[in-house]
Motif scaffolding. Structure first.
Motif, short mmCIF file in Angstrom:
data_model
loop_
_atom_site.label_atom_id
_atom_site.label_comp_id
_atom_site.label_asym_id
_atom_site.label_seq_id
_atom_site.Cartn_x
_atom_site.Cartn_y
_atom_site.Cartn_z
N TYR A 287 0.86 -1.19 0.00
CA TYR A 287 0.00 0.00 0.00
C TYR A 287 0.89 1.24 0.00
N GLU A 288 0.54 2.23 -0.81
CA GLU A 288 1.29 3.49 -0.81
C GLU A 288 0.34 4.67 -1.02
N VAL B 247 -1.26 9.36 6.12
CA VAL B 247 -1.25 8.07 6.83
C VAL B 247 -2.65 7.46 6.82
N ALA B 248 -2.74 6.22 6.30
CA ALA B 248 -3.99 5.44 6.30
C ALA B 248 -5.18 6.28 5.84
N PRO B 249 -5.12 6.88 4.65
CA PRO B 249 -6.25 7.69 4.17
C PRO B 249 -7.48 6.83 3.87
N ALA B 250 -8.60 7.49 3.66
CA ALA B 250 -9.88 6.79 3.52
C ALA B 250 -9.90 5.80 2.37
N GLY B 251 -9.10 6.04 1.32
CA GLY B 251 -9.08 5.13 0.18
C GLY B 251 -8.66 3.72 0.54
N PHE B 252 -7.99 3.57 1.69
CA PHE B 252 -7.52 2.25 2.12
C PHE B 252 -8.40 1.63 3.20
N ASP B 253 -9.56 2.23 3.49
CA ASP B 253 -10.37 1.78 4.60
C ASP B 253 -10.73 0.30 4.53
N LYS B 254 -11.11 -0.17 3.35
CA LYS B 254 -11.52 -1.58 3.22
C LYS B 254 -10.34 -2.51 3.48
N PHE B 255 -9.15 -2.11 3.05
CA PHE B 255 -7.97 -2.93 3.33
C PHE B 255 -7.62 -2.90 4.81
N MET B 256 -7.67 -1.70 5.40
CA MET B 256 -7.29 -1.57 6.80
C MET B 256 -8.24 -2.33 7.73
N ALA B 257 -9.46 -2.59 7.25
CA ALA B 257 -10.44 -3.30 8.08
C ALA B 257 -10.26 -4.81 8.04
N ILE B 258 -9.39 -5.32 7.16
CA ILE B 258 -9.18 -6.76 7.07
C ILE B 258 -8.39 -7.23 8.28
#
Length: 501
Positions: free
Chosen positions: A298-299, A305-316
């Motif tokens: 992820y970049e 840091v951890a922007p909203a576009g990565f929310d679905k990944f961060m929730a795994i």
């Protein structure tokens, strides 16, 4: 020792072998003469198989499959020496029957792409510097450079370039094959950021190709492979302001595969709205684990840091490891290295591909008893914004402008340790990939485009660019290399002369 019992078949085979042996000796003698001609011409770095540096350079190819045995390796130190080498290889009587190869970074995996048996390999590894002009923000990069070197030079100036996502990837092949970077959604493909190519033609002549000079060649070099036109000896690349990025890699057990499939499907549809983000996910069998893991890179190029576009990944859940942090462009590409030394948007489509990969791994383990192999099943979003950026910068010949939708590019590979296993693996991997393509086609989800920088020797990426772009590449090759030097005398790479369109 068993006694030799002659028969007609054996005698015939021996006769053919001897004839071939005499022919090989003749070619070897011819090539040896050619190598001496390069030496006599004043090229100081001509390496032979008995030289330690020859051995070192051969071993430095990223893939063992590409580690061939040329009669000699010549290492130019300047554009002038590249020109001299080409003139000798093309015109010297002692080089009449000698073929040659061109190596830049040496990262292409398959045999014959950037090296040659018995002929001469022009190794550009000593031409590896980058200079930066703050007034124009243009980085001039020599063809033997690796992207890590480029980033290291640019970062003290507060700028970077759209380039490789692994630091040891070579500059030249990456750029002339297109080049997908962390910045593609914002900047277009890496080739779209080249403002000038300096290259040596088959005559030894030096020319430049840019938006005003030799503009037809300029466009053809952006995705059409330098192997069709000449040897690029300098890339002038538009750099841009950049600070640290947020990124890293996270590993997961394969049990959360469905969550990743759903997250990546959503990610692909959102790339055009969130162009600062970059995400690669891949299922990988690792011998150190003895099983398949999911690895995700992820970049965020803005450093958020951890922007909203990565929310679905961060929730795994169930992360096994994570290196996510704020770091430089170079530091993140240093991390995304793959091990060397090997012989290397329908949700249902993702699911089937993952299933077929696991089936392949299970069968390989059962049939070969080979514990030391690595697979990669890698998904990368190719959004329509990539092409929009390319068109805004004058266009390339990749042909993705014909694709109206966001698509996902699949890289599927296996790395093994022996030539016998490589032969077997290629056959099985190809069959597995064909099954994936057939399933995607059955759901109207197959795209014919092939990315050159990931293509294997049996594939034909140039034809996937479409007739219009094939015609542009063919016309440029005929105009700038009318003798077909880089179609026949330098046989490596994907050649436009082999395209049937």
């Amino acid at each position: 020792m068993k006694p030799f019992v002659p028969s007609l078949g054996c005698v015939l085979a021996v006769g053919l072998t001897l004839a071939q042996g005499f022919e090989a000796l003749s070619i070897a003698a011819q090539n040896g003469t050619c190598c001496k001609a390069l030496e006599v011409a004043g090229l100081a770095h001509v390496l032979y198989p008995t030289d330690e540096q020859y051995v070192n350079r051969t071993a430095s190819y990223w893939s063992v499959s590409a580690q061939l045995t040329p009669e000699c390796i010549v290492q130019p130190i300047s554009t002038e020496e590249v020109s001299k080498a080409v003139k000798i290889l093309v015109s010297h009587e002692g080089c009449k029957e000698t073929q040659f190869a061109v190596r830049s970074g040496g990262h292409t995996t398959w045999a014959g792409s950037n090296n040659i048996d018995n002929g001469v390999t022009i190794d550009l590894g000593l031409m590896n510097t980058t200079t930066y002009d703050p007034a124009t923000k243009v980085a001039s990069v020599l063809p033997g450079s690796r992207w890590g070197q480029v980033y290291a030079t640019l970062e003290p100036h507060g700028v970077t370039a759209a380039g490789g996502r692994a630091s040891t990837v070579g500059v030249a092949g990456f750029l002339t094959g297109g080049g997908n970077s962390f910045y593609t959604a914002q900047k277009g493909f890496a080739c779209d950021n080249v403002v000038n190519f300096e290259l040596i033609l088959g005559t030894g002549e030096l020319i430049n190709a840019n938006a005003t000079d030799n503009s037809d060649l300029f466009q053809a070099l952006k995705g059409g492979s330098g192997a069709n036109f000449g040897i690029v000896t300098r890339f002038d690349i538009q750099a841009f302001d950049a600070g640290d990025l947020w990124g890293g890699t996270v590993s997961y057990p394969k049990s959360v595969g469905q969550q990743h499939i759903e997250a990546y499907h959503a990610w692909t549809e959102n790339v055009n709205n969130y162009q600062e983000g970059s995400s690669i996910i891949f299922w990988s069998y690792l011998p150190t684990v003895g099983d398949i893991l999911i690895l995700a890179a992820y970049e965020d190029t803005a450093g958020s840091v951890a922007p909203a576009g990565f929310d679905k990944f961060m929730a795994i859940p169930d992360q096994l490891s994570s290196t996510m942090r704020v770091a430089s462009h170079k530091a993140l590409t240093d991390e995304l290295e793959q091990p060397a030394g090997y012989r290397q948007n329908d949700i249902r489509i993702y699911q089937k591909i993952v299933e077929l990969h696991e089936k392949f791994v299970d069968e390989w383990k059962a049939e070969t008893s080979d514990p030391d192999f690595i697979t990669q099943l890698m998904f990368q979003s190719i959004a329509t914004s990539f092409t929009e950026q390319s068109i805004a910068k004058g266009g390339n010949v990749l042909g993705l402008d014909a694709e109206p939708d966001n698509v996902v590019m699949l890289l599927y590979d296996i790395a093994v340790k022996s030539p016998e296993l490589e032969t077997r693996a290629r056959e099985k991997l190809k069959a597995s990939a064909e099954a994936m393509k057939e399933y995607a086609a059955s759901l109207d989800g197959a795209v014919t485009w092939t990315y050159m920088n990931y293509a294997d020797s049996f594939q034909d990426p140039l034809s996937s660019y479409g007739q219009t772009n094939v015609a542009k590449i063919r016309a440029a090759a005929a105009k700038y290399d009318p003798q077909g030097i880089f179609q026949t005398k330098a046989p490596g790479g994907f050649k436009i002369s082999r395209v049937g369109l």
